[in-house]
Design an enzyme around this catalytic site. Structure first.
Site, PDB file in Angstrom:
ATOM      1  N   PRO A  91       0.822  -1.223   0.000  1.00 46.62           N
ATOM      2  CA  PRO A  91       0.000   0.000   0.000  1.00 46.62           C
ATOM      3  C   PRO A  91       0.853   1.270   0.000  1.00 46.62           C
ATOM      4  O   PRO A  91       0.341   2.353  -0.257  1.00 46.62           O
ATOM      5  CB  PRO A  91      -0.839  -0.123   1.270  1.00 46.62           C
ATOM      6  N   GLU A 118       2.421  -8.238   8.724  1.00 47.30           N
ATOM      7  CA  GLU A 118       2.479  -6.775   8.808  1.00 47.30           C
ATOM      8  C   GLU A 118       3.395  -6.165   7.751  1.00 47.30           C
ATOM      9  O   GLU A 118       3.345  -4.984   7.475  1.00 47.30           O
ATOM     10  CB  GLU A 118       2.954  -6.341  10.194  1.00 47.30           C
ATOM     11  N   ARG A 156      -3.080  -8.110 -20.760  1.00 49.08           N
ATOM     12  CA  ARG A 156      -3.988  -7.801 -21.876  1.00 49.08           C
ATOM     13  C   ARG A 156      -3.472  -6.695 -22.775  1.00 49.08           C
ATOM     14  O   ARG A 156      -4.017  -6.451 -23.851  1.00 49.08           O
ATOM     15  CB  ARG A 156      -5.408  -7.506 -21.362  1.00 49.08           C
ATOM     16  N   ASP A 171      -9.886   0.770 -25.111  1.00 47.08           N
ATOM     17  CA  ASP A 171     -10.323   0.665 -23.725  1.00 47.08           C
ATOM     18  C   ASP A 171     -10.542   2.009 -23.066  1.00 47.08           C
ATOM     19  O   ASP A 171      -9.980   3.008 -23.483  1.00 47.08           O
ATOM     20  CB  ASP A 171      -9.232  -0.012 -22.868  1.00 47.08           C
TER      21      ASP A 171
HETATM   22  N1  ADE Z   1      -0.669  -5.348   0.024  1.00 48.86           N
HETATM   23  C1  ADE Z   1      -1.539  -4.979   0.986  1.00 48.86           C
HETATM   24  N2  ADE Z   1      -2.311  -3.965   0.575  1.00 48.86           N
HETATM   25  C2  ADE Z   1      -1.928  -3.656  -0.701  1.00 48.86           C
HETATM   26  C3  ADE Z   1      -2.335  -2.692  -1.652  1.00 48.86           C
HETATM   27  N3  ADE Z   1      -3.297  -1.816  -1.402  1.00 48.86           N
HETATM   28  N4  ADE Z   1      -1.708  -2.675  -2.846  1.00 48.86           N
HETATM   29  C4  ADE Z   1      -0.714  -3.538  -3.104  1.00 48.86           C
HETATM   30  N5  ADE Z   1      -0.286  -4.475  -2.247  1.00 48.86           N
HETATM   31  C5  ADE Z   1      -0.878  -4.534  -1.041  1.00 48.86           C
END
Ligand code: ADE
Length: 252
Positions: A91, A118, A156, A171
């Site tokens: 994230p 984590e 793709r 697309d």
């Molecule tokens: N691993 C945990 N959350 C994630 C996310 N939002 N994007 C990519 N990998 C992740």
């Protein structure tokens, strides 16, 4: 040829995905290759432990560096070309979009590290990872779903993977607009007709109608996409005509 390799402690999450639909067909036709590597196979000892408690305390577990580093090195050694990149799904990464998908499609190989728990010991990331990618501002329990999303979107775009020559060019997002509406048979569904122009056989008119619906739905659903995109003359004319039509409705 594009080679996708997913490093995970849950290869059984990835393999069914590789066995379906367009991705499966592209693998069978040898336009792409894709596999998963079980990180646990690179763990030491009888119990093949891949996680441990965090230094400094706190809740949750951290992925140990040795098994992951071993898996990354094995994937790199097997990579068909030096043009393979290593991606950590997190994230905290750059937010994935169609532009990044297009850029990743230029490489010959993508090695994708899926974290669990984590997070991953920082020292693995420092030396071995080229890009960090996030699929959005929310937290998943692991990188596997994110890796599958990246594979799906990138695969793709690789020439030959989709049926038509230019299926991907039309697309949503490719021209900075959402894609036009689609219709198929029957001509009347629950009282709703297919737009007349699509039955006309006039390709000029059909293209113009498609551009119109594409523009208008972008204005309505994703006006943010138009902020970074200049409208050409034809597009401006379409929107102006739309404004005039709305004025007419207002003053009727
Ligand atoms: N691993 C945990 N959350 C994630 C996310 N939002 N994007 C990519 N990998 C992740």
């Amino acid at each position: 040829m594009m080679d996708f390799v997913v490093l995970t402690i849950f290869p059984e999450m990835i393999n069914p995905f590789l066995n379906h639909g367009i991705v499966r067909r592209a693998i069978e036709r040898e336009i792409i290759s894709a596999s998963s590597i079980d990180v646990r196979g690179f763990a030491e000892g009888r119990h093949k432990v891949t996680d441990d408690r965090p230094y400094g305390g706190g809740c949750g577990m951290v992925m140990k560096p040795e098994p992951l580093a071993g898996a990354v090195r094995a994937a790199k050694a097997n990579a068909p070309s030096a043009n393979a990149k290593t991606i950590y799904l997190t994230p905290q990464g750059r937010k994935f979009d169609q532009g990044i998908a297009r850029r990743l499609a230029q490489f010959d190989g993508l090695i994708m590290i899926c974290g669990r728990y984590e997070g991953v010991d920082e020292r693995v990331l420092d030396g071995l990872v080229d890009y960090e990618i996030s699929i959005g501002d929310y937290v998943l329990t692991g990188g596997e779903l994110a890796a599958m999303i990246v594979i799906d979107a990138v695969a793709r775009l690789i020439p030959g993977v989709l049926g038509g020559d230019d299926s991907a060019e039309k697309d949503s997002f490719e021209g900075g607009l959402l894609e036009h509406a689609h219709y198929t048979r029957p001509p009347v569904f629950e009282g709703e007709k297919v737009p007349e122009v699509l039955l006309s056989g006039n390709h000029g008119d059909i293209e113009k109608w498609r551009l119109e619906t594409s523009l208008i739905r972008t204005v309505l659903k994703r006006p943010d996409l138009l902020k970074d995109r200049k409208l050409n003359l034809q597009e401006k004319e379409i929107l102006k005509k739309w404004c005039i039509d709305i004025e007419k409705i207002i003053s009727a």
